[in-house]
Design a protein around this motif. Structure first.
Motif, short mmCIF file in Angstrom:
data_model
loop_
_atom_site.label_atom_id
_atom_site.label_comp_id
_atom_site.label_asym_id
_atom_site.label_seq_id
_atom_site.Cartn_x
_atom_site.Cartn_y
_atom_site.Cartn_z
N ILE A 87 -4.84 -13.93 162.19
CA ILE A 87 -4.67 -14.97 161.16
C ILE A 87 -5.99 -15.37 160.51
O ILE A 87 -6.03 -16.31 159.71
CB ILE A 87 -3.99 -16.22 161.75
N ALA A 88 -7.07 -14.65 160.83
CA ALA A 88 -8.38 -15.00 160.26
C ALA A 88 -8.38 -14.94 158.74
O ALA A 88 -9.15 -15.65 158.08
CB ALA A 88 -9.46 -14.08 160.83
N GLU A 208 4.18 -10.79 156.12
CA GLU A 208 4.79 -9.73 155.33
C GLU A 208 3.81 -8.57 155.18
O GLU A 208 2.65 -8.66 155.56
CB GLU A 208 5.17 -10.27 153.94
N GLY A 209 4.28 -7.49 154.59
CA GLY A 209 3.41 -6.34 154.34
C GLY A 209 3.39 -5.39 155.52
O GLY A 209 3.77 -5.73 156.64
N GLY A 214 -2.44 -10.65 158.21
CA GLY A 214 -2.61 -12.06 157.87
C GLY A 214 -2.90 -12.33 156.41
O GLY A 214 -3.14 -13.47 156.03
N THR A 215 -2.86 -11.29 155.57
CA THR A 215 -3.19 -11.48 154.15
C THR A 215 -1.96 -11.77 153.29
O THR A 215 -2.11 -12.12 152.12
CB THR A 215 -3.89 -10.23 153.58
N GLN A 235 -3.69 -13.44 150.07
CA GLN A 235 -5.14 -13.66 150.10
C GLN A 235 -5.79 -13.03 148.87
O GLN A 235 -5.65 -11.83 148.62
CB GLN A 235 -5.76 -13.05 151.35
N VAL A 236 -6.52 -13.86 148.10
CA VAL A 236 -7.23 -13.35 146.93
C VAL A 236 -8.74 -13.33 147.14
O VAL A 236 -9.46 -12.65 146.41
CB VAL A 236 -6.88 -14.17 145.67
N TYR A 237 -9.23 -14.07 148.14
CA TYR A 237 -10.65 -14.02 148.51
C TYR A 237 -10.77 -14.02 150.02
O TYR A 237 -10.03 -14.71 150.72
CB TYR A 237 -11.42 -15.21 147.95
#
Length: 263
Positions: A87-88, A208-209, A214-215, A235-237
């Motif tokens: 989850i980082a 998902e994915g 975790g992104t 996650q975008v960054y």
């Protein structure tokens, strides 16, 4: 402090061009409303500096001084969530995407309070009493409904509106508890002592994915047992400010300007 506030007010009363900002899509009244509510309207290009920067928070503004008796700035502290590989990624900038009223919201859990034993991350969404310098890590889309968020953000701060994300052992799923003090402006210096019963409202997250890194998360919202809304959190960054996994495909979905609660 008074001199700083006067200088800030004089700058605000100048037209955008005089402030060296060029043309803006925000109006004078929009910026004035945000300023009077101890909020900021910032371009999305600044999101990594604002959300992920490790600098100590500025001195508390008028809102925190009056409502929470805060007089000293607080340094940001890294969340232990960053030590959990599954989850980082949530410590980077996450973007809400999909057909939801809050699509375009950006957030980070980089400064959340994480309990390793219970696998629970707690965040005060817009700040509040005792908040660990976390007033600029959750944005709302700046648009024509901005004035509604001017009110909701500060009401959330007064109620210590918080989320507690409880992950399962594999960190693939999380139940999100909604908490607050329900007193608003009457007793703002109370912690979020009440958790809203799940029979009324319940939020969940599911990874998902294909990579399960975790992104990407599917967020569902249930009210009175019925699913009402869902969206994808991407996650975008990265936590270090570099471009995230979904930057190229989804950053265009982020609003041009963000509305932020200011300490």
């Amino acid at each position: 402090y008074i001199k700083e506030q006067r200088a800030s007010t004089r700058k605000l009363l100048q037209p955008p061009a005089a402030r060296g900002e060029g043309s803006r899509k925000t109006s004078f009244m929009d910026e004035l409303a945000a300023y009077l509510c101890c909020q900021d309207i910032k371009p999305k290009a600044d999101v990594t500096d604002i959300f992920l920067g490790a600098k100590a928070a500025d001195a508390p503004g008028l809102f925190d001084r009056i409502c929470f008796c805060e007089s000293q700035p607080k340094a940001r502290k890294l969340s232990r969530l960053l030590d959990v590989p599954q989850i980082a990624a949530l410590g980077g900038v996450m973007l809400q995407t999909g057909s939801t009223p809050t699509s375009g919201t950006m957030l980070t859990l980089k400064w959340s309070d994480f309990d390793e034993e219970t696998r629970t991350a707690t965040i005060q969404v817009f700040g509040g009493w005792g908040a660990p310098a976390n007033t600029e890590w959750w944005s709302e889309d700046y648009d024509s409904t901005c004035y509604i968020w001017n009110f909701l953000m500060n009401w959330g701060r007064l109620c210590n509106y918080s989320y507690a994300l409880s992950f399962d052992e594999e960190y693939m799923n999380a139940d999100i508890s909604i908490r607050g003090n329900l007193t608003g402006c009457c007793f703002p210096c109370l912690p979020a002592w009440l958790a809203l019963p799940t029979s009324i409202a319940r939020y969940t997250m599911h990874q998902e994915g294909e990579d399960k890194d975790g992104t990407q998360w599917l967020r569902r919202s249930y009210f009175f047992g019925q699913e009402q809304t869902s969206y994808i959190l991407k996650q975008v960054y990265e936590p270090d400010g570099s471009k995230g996994k979904y930057y190229d495909s989804d950053i265009h979905n982020a609003p041009t300007y963000m509305l932020l609660a200011r300490q």
